[in-house]
Scaffold this active site. Structure first.
Site, mmCIF file in Angstrom:
data_model
loop_
_atom_site.group_PDB
_atom_site.id
_atom_site.type_symbol
_atom_site.label_atom_id
_atom_site.label_comp_id
_atom_site.label_asym_id
_atom_site.label_seq_id
_atom_site.Cartn_x
_atom_site.Cartn_y
_atom_site.Cartn_z
ATOM 1 N N CYS A 133 0.813 -1.218 0.000
ATOM 2 C CA CYS A 133 0.000 0.000 0.000
ATOM 3 C C CYS A 133 0.848 1.270 0.000
ATOM 4 O O CYS A 133 0.453 2.283 -0.583
ATOM 5 C CB CYS A 133 -0.961 0.001 1.179
ATOM 6 N N HIS A 258 -2.528 6.692 3.675
ATOM 7 C CA HIS A 258 -1.093 6.924 3.781
ATOM 8 C C HIS A 258 -0.714 8.220 3.060
ATOM 9 O O HIS A 258 -1.349 8.613 2.076
ATOM 10 C CB HIS A 258 -0.306 5.780 3.137
#
Length: 355
Positions: A133, A258
């Site tokens: 990710c 993120h």
């Protein structure tokens, strides 16, 4: 191929955090699938989940689950994928794996459809890997810039959400936030947050009222596994085996999404205007870069969306070949479920061409 000449899809890990997002995506994206099978551990067998507006019963993971399946998406731990993805492939399915089990296998393509979709067609083991990710948060934008400017070097600092550590990470952060809420003094003395929080959960230090410069497991030289993933996966996706990459991965008290601060050096001189032109036209990228008016990406604004958001684009003060940027991406969507779904759709189109 199955009913209506559409391929059969299996979702392995359908009841997990990423699997839940996957079912939402399957219900909202273009419908390229015939039958959709939901597979999970034995303890989840019998549950009924809604996909495309219909209830589908979850079945326990077994070899028989893959009979007649064309594409199997895996959203399970590494060890589960390592065992079951080859079994699915042996049964004739193309396994699209979201774990880290096969990412660096030279016989398994590591695919981001906006960057290297063609790589999905060459899969000697019948498996396609989905990147980590953190890598996915930046590589769509970097891929677009690389195609025009030629990428040479990356220096990256990540700011990773608690959900990157799974549901235990989310639960731990919420519990820690509850413990520190209402205090007007915590965070003013050494160790006071540690004492107030008590249990750190999956993190090596308190995450509430803190940042933790660690994500992943310890590797040689003091590097973390997350930092090495950024380096190795970027090289493989961009077909740049000698790309210089230095990453520092930091966990921050954010639930989901993120962020990364990226210093990128290119083979050609670059201006902010040219970078804006490239990013504004890149599939899967949203340019949000007007700091004078407070417009730049933050996790609170990006969470729940699909693209990579890019802002704070600046030309390096010391290098006309370098840019500095800030990027955000939902680590459960493009960082996991969405990219897996996109890879599966690429395969579905290929299967339709062959039929």
């Amino acid at each position: 191929m199955t009913r209506n000449d559409k391929p059969t899809l299996a979702v392995v890990g359908a009841t997990g955090a990423v699997g839940t997002v996957m079912l939402e995506l399957l219900s909202n994206r273009q419908d390229v699938w015939g039958e959709i099978r939901l597979i999970a551990s034995a303890r989840s067998a019998g549950k009924k989940l809604v996909v495309r507006g219909e209830e589908v019963e979850v079945v326990a993971l077994s070899e028989e689950c893959f009979e007649g399946v064309d594409v199997a998406m895996f959203d399970v731990p590494d060890e589960v994928s390592a065992h079951w993805a080859p079994i699915a492939a042996a049964k004739g399915a193309v396994a699209v794996d979201n774990s880290g089990a096969f990412r660096m296998d030279p016989e398994v393509p590591l695919v981001v459809p906006e960057v290297n979709a063609a790589a999905a067609r060459v899969r000697p083991r019948g498996i396609i890997a989905n990147p980590n990710c953190t890598t996915l948060t930046m590589v769509v934008a970097l891929g677009a810039l690389h195609a025009e400017l030629g990428l040479k070097e990356l220096v990256v600092a990540s700011y990773q959400a608690a959900s990157g550590a799974g549901q235990p990470g989310v639960d731990a952060l919420r519990e820690q936030l509850a413990k520190v809420a209402g205090s007007s003094t915590l965070g003013t003395q050494p160790g006071d947050v540690r004492r107030a929080v008590g249990d750190f959960g999956p993190f090596p230090a308190p995450l509430a009222l803190n940042v933790v410069p660690w994500a992943g497991s310890l590797k040689d030289g003091g590097w973390s596994s997350e930092e090495l993933k950024v380096r190795n996966e970027s090289r493989k996706i961009l077909s740049l085996p000698n790309l210089k990459v230095s990453a520092t991965c930091v966990r921050v008290p954010v639930i989901t999404t993120h962020s990364l601060s990226v210093h990128a050096v290119f083979e050609n001189e670059v201006s902010v205007q040219r970078a804006h032109e490239i990013l504004a036209g890149a599939p899967g990228v949203v340019l949000c870069d007007d700091p004078e008016n407070g417009e730049f990406p933050t996790p609170a604004d990006v969470v729940g969306t699909d693209p990579t958001w890019v802002g704070r684009v600046r030309q390096s003060l010391d290098d006309p070949f370098a840019l500095d940027m800030f990027m955000c991406g939902d680590n459960l969507r493009k960082g996991a479920a969405l990219n897996t779904a996109q890879i599966a759709e690429v395969v579905a189109v290929e299967l339709g061409e062959r039929a």
